[in-house]
Structures are given as structure tokens and as C-alpha cells.
Design a protein around this motif. Sequence first.
Motif, PDB file in Angstrom:
ATOM      1  N   UNK A 190      -3.765  17.690   3.123  1.00 18.47           N
ATOM      2  CA  UNK A 190      -2.807  17.155   2.171  1.00 18.47           C
ATOM      3  C   UNK A 190      -1.617  16.598   2.935  1.00 18.47           C
ATOM      4  N   UNK A 191      -1.027  15.535   2.419  1.00 20.44           N
ATOM      5  CA  UNK A 191       0.097  14.908   3.114  1.00 20.44           C
ATOM      6  C   UNK A 191       1.239  15.890   3.353  1.00 20.44           C
ATOM      7  N   UNK A 192       1.416  16.806   2.434  1.00 21.52           N
ATOM      8  CA  UNK A 192       2.549  17.730   2.519  1.00 21.52           C
ATOM      9  C   UNK A 192       2.445  18.713   3.676  1.00 21.52           C
ATOM     10  N   UNK A 193       1.247  18.882   4.237  1.00 27.24           N
ATOM     11  CA  UNK A 193       1.081  19.874   5.301  1.00 27.24           C
ATOM     12  C   UNK A 193       0.699  19.256   6.640  1.00 27.24           C
ATOM     13  N   UNK A 194       0.469  17.958   6.657  1.00 31.89           N
ATOM     14  CA  UNK A 194       0.076  17.309   7.911  1.00 31.89           C
ATOM     15  C   UNK A 194       1.121  17.546   8.992  1.00 31.89           C
ATOM     16  N   UNK A 195       0.655  17.917  10.172  1.00 36.81           N
ATOM     17  CA  UNK A 195       1.555  18.176  11.280  1.00 36.81           C
ATOM     18  C   UNK A 195       2.112  19.582  11.310  1.00 36.81           C
ATOM     19  N   UNK A 196       1.917  20.338  10.219  1.00 32.01           N
ATOM     20  CA  UNK A 196       2.436  21.708  10.166  1.00 32.01           C
ATOM     21  C   UNK A 196       1.307  22.743  10.067  1.00 32.01           C
ATOM     22  N   UNK A 197       0.253  22.411   9.354  1.00 35.20           N
ATOM     23  CA  UNK A 197      -0.860  23.336   9.159  1.00 35.20           C
ATOM     24  C   UNK A 197      -2.068  22.849   9.956  1.00 35.20           C
ATOM     25  N   UNK A 198      -2.856  23.809  10.434  1.00 35.60           N
ATOM     26  CA  UNK A 198      -4.088  23.487  11.148  1.00 35.60           C
ATOM     27  C   UNK A 198      -5.218  24.336  10.597  1.00 35.60           C
TER      28      UNK A 198
END
Length: 129
Positions: free
Chosen positions: A64-72
Motif C-alpha cells: 500500500x502507498x501508505x507503508x512503502x519505504x517503512x514496512x517490509x
Amino acid sequence: QVQLVQNGGGSVQAGGSVRLSCVASGLPTSKYCLGWYLQAPGKERDEREGVANLGADGRTATYADSVKGRFTISRDNAKKTLYLQMNSLEPEDSAIYYCALSRRFYLRDRLESTDFDSWGQGTQVTVSA
């Protein structure tokens, strides 16, 4: 019969990290796409939102765009375990998180909950400001 058992979650301050895990049994899960969904506060279970999914190959991931770069999202097929590493958490990330299994090999660029037919029990993540 597929069973998905979740671990992890809890309370954390904004900017912190949490790792969720989900152990599958009852199927050769290495053939199937796995994903994470969230149920935001005040929403019903059938309003779950897609967070990420990962194809059976362990390479085809959608976020989801809201978690890109933060969640893996990651998986260990030998252990039949799915993970979600959540970094730089924000209060808006507070929710009940569910793991899920789809009978599809992968679901590139799709985060529809209707693609998934087996669900974990859910685990609460609370992020305080």
C-alpha cells in the motif's frame, strides 16, 4: 484445513518498530501468496485494508502507498512463516493486523481482501504519539 497463527504486535511509540509473524499449517504454503491486512479503529472486519502481499516466490511484493519505504514483507517458506517488519511507525498505523493466504501464486499490484480466503486471528498494534 489452513491455520494461520500470528505473533507479535503490541504498543510502541511513534517512530518505533514492530515485527509481526504468522505461522501457517495445513497446506504447502510455499505455493501460495501471503499478505497482511489491517482493520482500522472503528471499522468492521469486512472493511480490512491491504497492507502488503508477497508471492509464493518470495520476490513479487505489493505494498500500500501508505507503508512503502517503512514496512517490509518477507517469508521463510521452510518455516512456513510470513513476516511484516514495521518501521517508522505512526499513530495512523494503529490497527488490528491480520495475515492472510490466497490460493493464487502471486497478486501483483492487487490488495483486494477478496483474493484471500484464510485469515489469522489478528493482532493489535498501537502506536502512541
